[in-house]
Design a protein around this motif. Sequence first.
Motif, short mmCIF file in Angstrom:
data_model
loop_
_atom_site.label_atom_id
_atom_site.label_comp_id
_atom_site.label_asym_id
_atom_site.label_seq_id
_atom_site.Cartn_x
_atom_site.Cartn_y
_atom_site.Cartn_z
N ALA A 31 0.83 -1.21 0.00
CA ALA A 31 0.00 0.00 0.00
C ALA A 31 0.86 1.26 0.00
O ALA A 31 0.58 2.23 -0.72
CB ALA A 31 -0.94 -0.02 1.21
N ILE A 32 1.92 1.25 0.79
CA ILE A 32 2.79 2.43 0.90
C ILE A 32 3.49 2.72 -0.42
O ILE A 32 3.69 3.89 -0.79
CB ILE A 32 3.82 2.21 2.04
N ALA A 33 3.87 1.68 -1.15
CA ALA A 33 4.58 1.87 -2.42
C ALA A 33 3.78 2.73 -3.40
O ALA A 33 4.36 3.44 -4.23
CB ALA A 33 4.89 0.52 -3.05
N GLU A 34 2.45 2.70 -3.29
CA GLU A 34 1.58 3.46 -4.19
C GLU A 34 1.11 4.77 -3.58
O GLU A 34 0.32 5.48 -4.20
CB GLU A 34 0.37 2.60 -4.57
N ASP A 35 1.59 5.08 -2.39
CA ASP A 35 1.09 6.24 -1.65
C ASP A 35 2.10 7.39 -1.73
O ASP A 35 3.12 7.38 -1.04
CB ASP A 35 0.84 5.84 -0.19
N ASP A 36 1.82 8.37 -2.55
CA ASP A 36 2.74 9.50 -2.71
C ASP A 36 2.85 10.36 -1.46
O ASP A 36 3.80 11.14 -1.34
CB ASP A 36 2.29 10.37 -3.89
N ALA A 37 1.89 10.23 -0.55
CA ALA A 37 1.96 11.02 0.68
C ALA A 37 3.02 10.50 1.64
O ALA A 37 3.47 11.23 2.53
CB ALA A 37 0.60 11.02 1.38
N VAL A 38 3.44 9.26 1.46
CA VAL A 38 4.48 8.68 2.33
C VAL A 38 5.84 8.95 1.71
O VAL A 38 6.12 8.54 0.59
CB VAL A 38 4.27 7.16 2.51
N ARG A 39 6.69 9.62 2.45
CA ARG A 39 8.01 10.00 1.96
C ARG A 39 9.12 9.15 2.56
O ARG A 39 10.15 8.91 1.93
CB ARG A 39 8.26 11.48 2.25
N ALA A 80 12.64 13.32 4.70
CA ALA A 80 11.34 13.78 4.22
C ALA A 80 11.39 15.20 3.66
O ALA A 80 10.53 15.59 2.89
CB ALA A 80 10.31 13.70 5.35
N SER A 81 12.42 15.96 4.04
CA SER A 81 12.54 17.33 3.56
C SER A 81 13.15 17.41 2.16
O SER A 81 13.16 18.47 1.55
CB SER A 81 13.41 18.15 4.52
N LYS A 82 13.64 16.29 1.63
CA LYS A 82 14.23 16.26 0.30
C LYS A 82 13.13 16.06 -0.75
O LYS A 82 11.98 15.77 -0.42
CB LYS A 82 15.26 15.13 0.18
N SER A 83 13.50 16.17 -2.00
CA SER A 83 12.58 15.85 -3.08
C SER A 83 12.28 14.36 -3.04
O SER A 83 13.17 13.52 -3.18
CB SER A 83 13.18 16.21 -4.44
N SER A 84 11.00 14.02 -2.86
CA SER A 84 10.61 12.61 -2.81
C SER A 84 10.92 11.92 -4.13
O SER A 84 11.35 10.76 -4.15
CB SER A 84 9.12 12.50 -2.49
N LYS A 85 10.73 12.61 -5.24
CA LYS A 85 11.00 12.01 -6.55
C LYS A 85 12.48 11.67 -6.69
O LYS A 85 12.84 10.60 -7.19
CB LYS A 85 10.59 12.95 -7.67
N VAL A 86 13.33 12.56 -6.22
CA VAL A 86 14.77 12.32 -6.33
C VAL A 86 15.21 11.18 -5.42
O VAL A 86 16.02 10.33 -5.83
CB VAL A 86 15.55 13.61 -6.02
N LEU A 87 14.69 11.12 -4.20
CA LEU A 87 15.06 10.02 -3.29
C LEU A 87 14.63 8.68 -3.85
O LEU A 87 15.37 7.69 -3.79
CB LEU A 87 14.46 10.24 -1.91
N ARG A 88 13.43 8.61 -4.39
CA ARG A 88 12.94 7.36 -4.96
C ARG A 88 13.78 6.95 -6.17
O ARG A 88 14.14 5.78 -6.32
CB ARG A 88 11.47 7.51 -5.37
N PHE A 89 14.08 7.92 -7.00
CA PHE A 89 14.90 7.68 -8.19
C PHE A 89 16.29 7.19 -7.79
O PHE A 89 16.83 6.22 -8.35
CB PHE A 89 15.00 8.97 -9.00
N GLY A 90 16.85 7.83 -6.78
CA GLY A 90 18.19 7.47 -6.32
C GLY A 90 18.25 6.11 -5.66
O GLY A 90 19.20 5.34 -5.88
N LYS A 91 17.25 5.78 -4.85
CA LYS A 91 17.22 4.46 -4.20
C LYS A 91 17.14 3.36 -5.25
O LYS A 91 17.88 2.36 -5.17
CB LYS A 91 16.05 4.37 -3.23
N HIS A 92 16.30 3.54 -6.24
CA HIS A 92 16.18 2.54 -7.30
C HIS A 92 17.52 2.34 -8.01
O HIS A 92 17.96 1.20 -8.24
CB HIS A 92 15.10 2.98 -8.28
N GLY A 93 18.18 3.43 -8.33
CA GLY A 93 19.46 3.36 -9.03
C GLY A 93 20.55 2.72 -8.18
O GLY A 93 21.39 1.96 -8.69
N PHE A 94 20.54 3.02 -6.89
CA PHE A 94 21.54 2.46 -5.99
C PHE A 94 21.52 0.94 -6.03
O PHE A 94 22.57 0.29 -6.17
CB PHE A 94 21.29 2.95 -4.56
N TYR A 95 20.34 0.36 -5.89
CA TYR A 95 20.26 -1.10 -5.86
C TYR A 95 20.44 -1.73 -7.23
O TYR A 95 20.88 -2.88 -7.33
CB TYR A 95 18.94 -1.54 -5.21
N ARG A 96 20.14 -0.99 -8.29
CA ARG A 96 20.39 -1.53 -9.63
C ARG A 96 21.89 -1.64 -9.92
O ARG A 96 22.35 -2.62 -10.49
CB ARG A 96 19.74 -0.64 -10.69
#
Length: 261
Positions: free
Chosen positions: A44-52, A201-217
């Motif tokens: 559920a959280i993965a689809e929830d943009d309100a959760v940072r 949570a104070s960072k850009s959520s889009k950038v953190l998500r993008f960066g986490k995905h890239g880190f593990y790839r």
Amino acid sequence: MNDEPVLLRADTPEGVTTLTLNRPQARNALSLDLMAALMDALTAIAEDDAVRVVVIAGAGPAFCAGHDLREMRLHHDPDFIRLTFETCAQLMQAVVALPQPVIARVHGVATAAGCQLVASSDLAVAADDSRFATPGVNIGLFCSTPMVALTRNVAPKHAMEMLLTGDLIPAAQAAEIGLVNRLVPFAELDSAVGALAAQLASKSSKVLRFGKHGFYRQLPMNLPDAYALAAEAMIENMTFDDAAEGITAFLDKRHPEWKDT
């Protein structure tokens, strides 16, 4: 019978969600029901943009003592055992695959699959009197699944020592070998986790998500492939609205106003 839910969820207006393992009488052992509840919450959280940012914590005297051995002994048949370990593997991969950063809030003990959950989280903040172990060898059950996460966090000889001896290691040693990021007195654990979560949570959520995905790839790649992936990621990242805003704010010497786009 305990009518309390096995997993508690708390959300803040700033976008920090805390998932608390709530089987304190069993040291938050990962029963099948608890793992299923945690999986459902992460889905559920993965689809929830309100959760940072997500924090995983444990109620009572311990973070997590691993799998529920009483449950496995009660249902001692191959199908149940297979389901337990397959569910655990899916859960740990769901933590890594979750778009949002995950912080483990550790106190008491984190052993076996509990240690695996710490290692699977992106960051870990621990009380300075907490302890960690992969003690399966002591009961004739090598911690093979915790081994996967552990060896992706610490050097091989440190991992092998934990796996072969089953010894509890103190928090200071866990920090030295890279299993946890920060140690604080237990009385300061909530404030330390809260401060780190608020910082993320104070960072850009889009950038953190993008960066986490890239880190593990890039993690399992060879050096040329990792740099090729990272270069393409930088090029894509530069097209984000938040990258333009962040660069402009830096040059203008002001705080950025993120749009998470």
